[in-house]
Design a protein around this motif. Sequence first.
Motif, PDB file in Angstrom:
ATOM      1  N   UNK A   1       0.869  -1.169   0.000  1.00  0.00           N
ATOM      2  CA  UNK A   1       0.000   0.000   0.000  1.00  0.00           C
ATOM      3  C   UNK A   1       0.913   1.228   0.000  1.00  0.00           C
ATOM      4  N   UNK A   2       0.353   2.351  -0.399  1.00  0.00           N
ATOM      5  CA  UNK A   2       1.130   3.595  -0.369  1.00  0.00           C
ATOM      6  C   UNK A   2       1.596   3.879   1.054  1.00  0.00           C
ATOM      7  N   UNK A   3       0.766   3.548   2.018  1.00  0.00           N
ATOM      8  CA  UNK A   3       1.126   3.770   3.425  1.00  0.00           C
ATOM      9  C   UNK A   3       2.350   2.931   3.823  1.00  0.00           C
ATOM     10  N   UNK A   4       2.421   1.690   3.362  1.00  0.00           N
ATOM     11  CA  UNK A   4       3.572   0.840   3.676  1.00  0.00           C
ATOM     12  C   UNK A   4       4.853   1.395   3.061  1.00  0.00           C
ATOM     13  N   UNK A   5       4.760   1.879   1.834  1.00  0.00           N
ATOM     14  CA  UNK A   5       5.944   2.437   1.169  1.00  0.00           C
ATOM     15  C   UNK A   5       6.382   3.715   1.881  1.00  0.00           C
ATOM     16  N   UNK A   6       5.416   4.574   2.248  1.00  0.00           N
ATOM     17  CA  UNK A   6       5.760   5.796   2.984  1.00  0.00           C
ATOM     18  C   UNK A   6       6.410   5.467   4.324  1.00  0.00           C
ATOM     19  N   UNK A   7       5.874   4.451   5.014  1.00  0.00           N
ATOM     20  CA  UNK A   7       6.433   4.047   6.312  1.00  0.00           C
ATOM     21  C   UNK A   7       7.884   3.589   6.152  1.00  0.00           C
ATOM     22  N   UNK A   8       8.159   2.846   5.104  1.00  0.00           N
ATOM     23  CA  UNK A   8       9.534   2.404   4.848  1.00  0.00           C
ATOM     24  C   UNK A   8      10.442   3.611   4.608  1.00  0.00           C
ATOM     25  N   UNK A   9       9.994   4.524   3.749  1.00  0.00           N
ATOM     26  CA  UNK A   9      10.792   5.711   3.434  1.00  0.00           C
ATOM     27  C   UNK A   9      11.038   6.551   4.688  1.00  0.00           C
ATOM     28  N   UNK A  10      10.001   6.754   5.487  1.00  0.00           N
ATOM     29  CA  UNK A  10      10.131   7.555   6.705  1.00  0.00           C
ATOM     30  C   UNK A  10      11.047   6.893   7.720  1.00  0.00           C
ATOM     31  N   UNK A  11      10.901   5.579   7.893  1.00  0.00           N
ATOM     32  CA  UNK A  11      11.693   4.856   8.878  1.00  0.00           C
ATOM     33  C   UNK A  11      13.185   4.934   8.573  1.00  0.00           C
ATOM     34  N   UNK A  12      13.544   4.821   7.296  1.00  0.00           N
ATOM     35  CA  UNK A  12      14.951   4.827   6.905  1.00  0.00           C
ATOM     36  C   UNK A  12      15.432   6.195   6.418  1.00  0.00           C
ATOM     37  N   UNK A  13      14.558   7.200   6.438  1.00  0.00           N
ATOM     38  CA  UNK A  13      14.951   8.545   6.056  1.00  0.00           C
ATOM     39  C   UNK A  13      15.336   8.671   4.595  1.00  0.00           C
ATOM     40  N   UNK A  14      14.674   7.900   3.767  1.00  0.00           N
ATOM     41  CA  UNK A  14      14.965   7.896   2.336  1.00  0.00           C
ATOM     42  C   UNK A  14      13.970   8.809   1.622  1.00  0.00           C
ATOM     43  N   UNK A  15      14.447   9.738   0.786  1.00  0.00           N
ATOM     44  CA  UNK A  15      13.498  10.568   0.040  1.00  0.00           C
ATOM     45  C   UNK A  15      12.869   9.776  -1.101  1.00  0.00           C
ATOM     46  N   UNK A  16      11.604  10.010  -1.358  1.00  0.00           N
ATOM     47  CA  UNK A  16      10.903   9.317  -2.454  1.00  0.00           C
ATOM     48  C   UNK A  16      11.502   9.758  -3.788  1.00  0.00           C
ATOM     49  N   UNK A  17      11.729   8.803  -4.667  1.00  0.00           N
ATOM     50  CA  UNK A  17      12.274   9.081  -5.996  1.00  0.00           C
ATOM     51  C   UNK A  17      11.168   9.353  -7.019  1.00  0.00           C
ATOM     52  N   UNK A  18       9.943   8.976  -6.680  1.00  0.00           N
ATOM     53  CA  UNK A  18       8.796   9.167  -7.564  1.00  0.00           C
ATOM     54  C   UNK A  18       7.573   9.431  -6.685  1.00  0.00           C
ATOM     55  N   UNK A  19       6.547   9.976  -7.292  1.00  0.00           N
ATOM     56  CA  UNK A  19       5.330  10.274  -6.544  1.00  0.00           C
ATOM     57  C   UNK A  19       4.649   8.978  -6.105  1.00  0.00           C
ATOM     58  N   UNK A  20       4.093   9.025  -4.918  1.00  0.00           N
ATOM     59  CA  UNK A  20       3.343   7.881  -4.390  1.00  0.00           C
ATOM     60  C   UNK A  20       1.871   8.129  -4.655  1.00  0.00           C
ATOM     61  N   UNK A  21       1.218   7.142  -5.225  1.00  0.00           N
ATOM     62  CA  UNK A  21      -0.216   7.271  -5.588  1.00  0.00           C
ATOM     63  C   UNK A  21      -1.050   7.557  -4.366  1.00  0.00           C
TER      64      UNK A  21
END
Length: 65
Positions: free
Chosen positions: A45-65
């Motif tokens: 889910x978009x929420x799972x991907x955001x949680x991963x990015x936030x947890x590891x401090x990684x900026x999104x490379x593309x827009x999340x739906x």
Amino acid sequence: MSAPWLTTGDAARITGLSVHTVTKLCDQGLFPHFRVPFSRHRRFTARQVRAFLDHYGVPAQAAIA
């Protein structure tokens, strides 16, 4: 209405990681996901991907739906 499921390729594109790396992180329990029953496919889910990015401090490379 539920959010659309993202594929492993979608998660890889958003995070800037390879599909292989996303798969390995899932297998190691480091990337939250849903395993499609009776299949090797994973969904996110978009929420799972955001949680991963936030947890590891990684900026999104593309827009999340």
